[in-house]
Design an enzyme around this catalytic site. Structure first.
Site, PDB file in Angstrom:
ATOM      1  CB  CYS A  83      46.271  60.266  27.748  1.00 36.68           C
ATOM      2  SG  CYS A  83      46.699  61.062  26.184  1.00 36.68           S
ATOM      3  CB  CYS A  86      43.120  59.422  23.913  1.00 40.31           C
ATOM      4  SG  CYS A  86      44.218  58.335  24.855  1.00 40.31           S
ATOM      5  CB  CYS A 131      49.287  58.163  25.236  1.00 38.22           C
ATOM      6  SG  CYS A 131      47.674  57.357  25.358  1.00 38.22           S
ATOM      7  CB  CYS A 134      46.047  59.076  21.445  1.00 38.04           C
ATOM      8  SG  CYS A 134      46.950  60.066  22.655  1.00 38.04           S
ATOM      9  CB  CYS A 154      61.034  63.060  33.391  1.00 34.84           C
ATOM     10  SG  CYS A 154      61.233  64.844  33.555  1.00 34.84           S
TER      11      CYS A 154
HETATM   12 ZN   LIG Z   1      46.400  59.239  24.776  1.00 28.64          ZN
END
Ligand SMILES: [Zn+2]
Length: 166
Positions: A83, A86, A131, A134, A154
């Site tokens: 990510c 985060c 995610c 976060c 995607c």
């Molecule tokens: Zn994250």
């Protein structure tokens, strides 16, 4: 650069991704499906200070990057995609495939790494992927992917960072 290979190309799939292009004015993600805050939470001001423009608009306001714009499309090394907000690891290169859509695509996330919500924006019913740590918007998942899962995550490359395996 336009890659020569366009495997798994699906006109409907590309259209579904394209539909949200440039329309990133939706409210920021604030909480999970239960209404509880995500484990890693920053204020909008803090996110804006931490991220550059495109990752901020994608992760925090569900914008969609232009297809073929992310260098991660052509990233074929072994490693982890994490990510950009985060740093939580989200996808292994082992599950990456060339979808031909212009967005980095995977058939499976790492266990527990992402959450999903129903997205009814733009007159379509799609499954939004974020995610799990976060809440940052990553992209959408569709059921026209390759084996073994048949799923196509995607993803916006701007929402990801790549770390090659040592
Ligand atoms: Zn994250």
């Amino acid at each position: 650069m336009i890659p020569a290979r366009r495997m798994f190309l699906s006109a409907g799939a590309a259209a579904a991704c394209l539909a949200a292009l440039g329309l990133g004015r939706r409210p920021a993600v604030a909480a999970g499906p239960s209404g509880a805050a995500f484990p890693y939470t920053l204020s909008d001001q803090e996110w804006r200070a931490r991220l550059t423009e495109l990752p901020y608009r994608v992760l925090r306001h569900a914008a969609t990057e232009r297809p073929w714009s992310s260098p991660l499309n052509a990233e074929h090394r072994k490693g982890l995609f994490s990510c950009a907000g985060c740093a939580q690891p989200l996808f292994s290169s082992d599950a990456k495939f060339d979808s031909g859509t212009g967005w980095p695509s995977f058939w499976q996330p790492l266990p527990g790494a992402v959450g999903k919500t129903e997205d009814r924006a733009y007159g379509m019913i799609r499954t939004e992927v974020h995610c799990a740590r976060c809440g940052g918007h990553l992209g959408h998942v569709f059921d026209d992917g390759p084996p073994p899962t048949g799923l196509r995550y995607c993803m916006n490359g701007a929402a990801l960072t790549f770390t090659p395996r040592a």
